[in-house]
Design a protein around this motif. Structure first.
Motif, PDB file in Angstrom:
ATOM      1  N   ASP A 143      41.890 -19.875  11.334  1.00 37.83           N
ATOM      2  CA  ASP A 143      42.165 -20.789  10.224  1.00 37.83           C
ATOM      3  C   ASP A 143      40.917 -20.945   9.377  1.00 37.83           C
ATOM      4  O   ASP A 143      39.858 -21.318   9.899  1.00 37.83           O
ATOM      5  N   CYS A 144      41.035 -20.664   8.084  1.00 36.01           N
ATOM      6  CA  CYS A 144      39.882 -20.696   7.180  1.00 36.01           C
ATOM      7  C   CYS A 144      39.966 -21.882   6.240  1.00 36.01           C
ATOM      8  O   CYS A 144      41.019 -22.154   5.659  1.00 36.01           O
ATOM      9  N   ASP A 145      38.828 -22.538   6.039  1.00 31.50           N
ATOM     10  CA  ASP A 145      38.712 -23.574   5.021  1.00 31.50           C
ATOM     11  C   ASP A 145      38.377 -22.886   3.692  1.00 31.50           C
ATOM     12  O   ASP A 145      38.429 -21.666   3.571  1.00 31.50           O
ATOM     13  N   LEU A 146      37.995 -23.653   2.675  1.00 30.41           N
ATOM     14  CA  LEU A 146      37.727 -23.094   1.347  1.00 30.41           C
ATOM     15  C   LEU A 146      36.678 -21.990   1.383  1.00 30.41           C
ATOM     16  O   LEU A 146      36.770 -21.002   0.654  1.00 30.41           O
ATOM     17  N   ASP A 147      35.685 -22.126   2.228  1.00 32.13           N
ATOM     18  CA  ASP A 147      34.631 -21.133   2.347  1.00 32.13           C
ATOM     19  C   ASP A 147      35.047 -20.145   3.443  1.00 32.13           C
ATOM     20  O   ASP A 147      34.647 -20.262   4.581  1.00 32.13           O
ATOM     21  N   TYR A 148      35.853 -19.150   3.041  1.00 33.10           N
ATOM     22  CA  TYR A 148      36.553 -18.347   4.047  1.00 33.10           C
ATOM     23  C   TYR A 148      35.904 -17.012   4.383  1.00 33.10           C
ATOM     24  O   TYR A 148      36.390 -16.289   5.259  1.00 33.10           O
ATOM     25  N   ASP A 149      34.826 -16.625   3.722  1.00 38.20           N
ATOM     26  CA  ASP A 149      34.295 -15.268   3.878  1.00 38.20           C
ATOM     27  C   ASP A 149      33.895 -14.940   5.318  1.00 38.20           C
ATOM     28  O   ASP A 149      34.291 -13.903   5.865  1.00 38.20           O
ATOM     29  N   GLU A 150      33.090 -15.803   5.956  1.00 44.51           N
ATOM     30  CA  GLU A 150      32.612 -15.511   7.307  1.00 44.51           C
ATOM     31  C   GLU A 150      33.732 -15.539   8.347  1.00 44.51           C
ATOM     32  O   GLU A 150      33.846 -14.612   9.156  1.00 44.51           O
ATOM     33  N   PRO A 151      34.597 -16.577   8.371  1.00 44.27           N
ATOM     34  CA  PRO A 151      35.681 -16.549   9.369  1.00 44.27           C
ATOM     35  C   PRO A 151      36.649 -15.385   9.152  1.00 44.27           C
ATOM     36  O   PRO A 151      37.172 -14.833  10.121  1.00 44.27           O
ATOM     37  N   ALA A 152      36.870 -14.991   7.886  1.00 49.31           N
ATOM     38  CA  ALA A 152      37.761 -13.848   7.634  1.00 49.31           C
ATOM     39  C   ALA A 152      37.140 -12.563   8.173  1.00 49.31           C
ATOM     40  O   ALA A 152      37.843 -11.705   8.730  1.00 49.31           O
TER      41      ALA A 152
END
Length: 606
Positions: free
Chosen positions: A190-199
């Motif tokens: 699940d990604c918050d607005l700043d999704y680059d690293e978790p994606a």
């Protein structure tokens, strides 16, 4: 986490060496090392061990694991689509055969043929699927959904933790695929607005799961190398666009302030099409930052680390440019409770206090939080570490690149209100209204949106519904159609408060109407009459002709507020179709759903 003898399989000397090494590695170095160790382990395993007794190998049974991967995305603004397409490219580079598709373009009956499925989906509004995920979501949760015992899947979910139903759609897809018999290749992320690293971490997990199923090991996919020496401007590398114009579109005496901002894209190489959006990284109000510094008795010049890469900034600059301080979320309060140890804050977060917590989060900011639950006794570095990065604000582009080369125009409504005893201001809108001058720069990137596009056929009629700042993309549509000489009919429904002060771009619309670029225009100014009149009222007044346009194949576009306007316009369309088409409510729903499937009903709502 620091490695120790007690929490790892390493001896003291090894743990100390690793603790010194690991913090110095870049993300790409960590990925390479992970792949290297995995490959070495696989080689060792294959060279020294046999298949366990009673477990025949894939080769001995003749069983083959498919290298075909299907990636389905549900996307409202384009983020999920971009991530899905990027994932597809990375997997193709590593030997997989990949199909990437919008959920609305995928035939649900083909699902039982899929072995490897990746879902990339955002959550819209109050826990709803995006428009182009609705039909697939409904199918999967309905009685006709097939058993999927042979399916391996993984879900990447996008959302905003300031909303109550954070990543709800992704969670529902994940749970439902499991209920139907599917097995996870890798856990949902699940990604918050700043999704680059978790994606990126999700992609690593997916790649590992796919590779394991193939019985091979390889280094995880790497980020694409830069092409040549030309900088590619993007969400993570925004272009600093110079402000050319910044005008107030509303007349004197209006209750509103709507800014028309023109930016230069010269030298950026950025391109866009009508219907796309632009992401703007704003700065916090310096006055609010100063109040926060004063409240916490922090030194504005203290040097703090602002990201995982170790970049440092003076504290005041960091709070202005790098962190979100105007929105509170439940995850933020949970982390703040751990930092402060404040019993009242812990009580607010306790089970059974959900409504009270929801009420507290609404309309409050970081200054309220530190005032309400102090004293804190924490360093500035400790507190900013729990803050979200400053998210970009997306605005529908209000110009055509064909008509205005090297420029992009925005229509931004200023947000000001008072709540909890203080005046509140929209971060980006008030930056534009009060502090942004021609010659200044704004960090921007283009957000392509394939879900809000002019018809490929220039002769197809279009109907545009855009009250207030929802007019923005339709100015882009008209500029483009004028430049290309499109012959299709066009009809605009526009609404605002007062004709005299709030008719945005009035002269341009009237000129397009006179020149025949715009065929029809109906307006609704709610505060000019005793009884309030809105765009949906104007649509009902012309229901017979509007339905005739639909029967001729017209495409309908809606832009603006989702909760009220877009919902009311949707219900009005259903009424018109039901009445003028002599249909039942179910048939009208099917008619509109079919329009949506044909991409003749598109919404850019927020």
């Amino acid at each position: 986490m620091q490695l120790q003898v007690m929490n790892s399989p390493f001896n003291q000397e090894q743990a100390e060496l690793l603790n010194r090494l690991l913090p110095t590695l870049t993300e790409s170095q960590k990925i390479w090392l992970s792949g290297y160790l995995s490959a070495a382990q696989s080689a060792s395993f294959q060279g020294t061990q046999e298949t366990p007794a009673g477990e025949p190998s894939a080769e001995s049974t003749g069983q083959t694991i498919s290298k075909e991967v299907t990636i389905l995305y549900g996307s409202q603004t384009g983020n999920a689509q971009g991530l899905a397409e990027n994932t597809g490219k990375k997997l193709e580079e590593n030997g997989f055969q990949v199909t990437v598709s919008s959920m609305s373009d995928f035939k649900p009956n083909n699902l039982k043929k899929v072995q490897n499925l990746l879902i990339v989906v955002s959550t819209h509004g109050e826990g709803d699927p995006p428009d182009n995920a609705l039909s697939f979501h409904e199918f999967l949760h309905g009685r006709r959904a097939p058993k999927l015992d042979e399916l391996r899947f993984s879900v990447l979910s996008l959302g905003d933790s300031s909303y109550e139903f954070f990543c709800q759609t992704g969670k529902e897809f994940d749970q439902r695929l499991e209920e139907l018999g599917g097995k996870r290749l890798s856990p949902r992320v699940d990604c918050d607005l700043d999704y680059d690293e978790p994606a990126a971490e999700w992609l690593e997990g997916v790649f590992a799961g796919l590779s394991e199923a193939q019985g091979v090991s390889s280094a995880p996919p790497q980020a694409a190398a830069p092409q040549g020496s030309v900088a590619e401007y993007s969400r993570t590398n925004p272009f600093k666009a110079e402000v050319l114009e910044n005008l107030n579109l509303n007349g004197r005496g209006s209750n509103k302030e709507t800014r028309h901002v023109e930016l230069s894209l010269e030298g950026s190489g950025l391109t866009f099409a009508p219907g796309d959006s632009i992401g703007v990284y704003p700065e916090n109000d310096p006055a609010l930052v100063d109040m926060l510094l004063e409240e916490m008795k922090w030194d504005p010049e203290e040097i703090v680390t602002v990201n995982k890469q170790g970049d440092v900034r003076p504290l005041r600059e960091a709070l202005i440019s790098h962190f979100e301080i105007t929105v509170l979320t439940k995850p933020l309060l949970e982390q703040a409770a751990k930092l402060s140890g404040n019993e009242d804050l812990r009580e607010l977060l306790s089970t059974g206090n959900e409504e009270k917590l929801k009420g507290y989060l609404d309309g409050r900011d970081l200054l309220d939080l530190v005032r309400d639950f102090g004293p804190w006794g924490v360093s500035a570095q400790e507190l900013i570490t729990i803050l979200r990065k400053m998210p970009a604000r997306l605005y529908s582009i209000a110009s055509s690149l064909s008509a205005n080369p090297d420029e992009v125009h925005l229509t931004i409504g200023s947000v000001r209100y008072e709540t909890h005893g203080r005046e509140r201001k929209g971060v980006c809108s008030i930056l534009c209204a009060e502090r942004l001058q021609p010659g200044d720069t704004l960090p921007v990137y283009i957000q392509h949106n394939q879900n809000f596009k002019l018809p490929n056929d220039p002769d197809r009629p279009i109907i545009m519904v855009g009250p207030g700042t929802g007019i923005a993309p339709f100015r882009s549509f008209m500029q483009e159609r004028e430049e290309t000489g499109a012959e299709g009919k066009s009809w605009l429904f526009f609404g605002d408060q007062h004709f005299v002060t709030d008719f945005l771009y009035q002269t341009e619309w009237q000129n397009w109407l006179k020149d025949g670029v715009l065929t029809k225009m109906d307006v609704a100014f709610s505060r000019d009459t005793d009884e309030k009149v809105y765009v949906q009222n104007r649509m009902l007044e012309h229901s017979k002709e509007l339905f005739e346009w639909l029967q001729e194949g017209a495409a309908v576009y809606i832009c603006g507020d989702e909760k009220k306007m877009a919902h009311d316009v949707h219900q009005t369309l259903l009424k018109i179709i039901e009445k003028e088409g002599g249909m039942s409510s179910e048939q009208a729903e099917d008619y509109l759903a079919d329009m949506q499937q044909q991409k003749r009903y598109q919404r850019d709502v927020y």
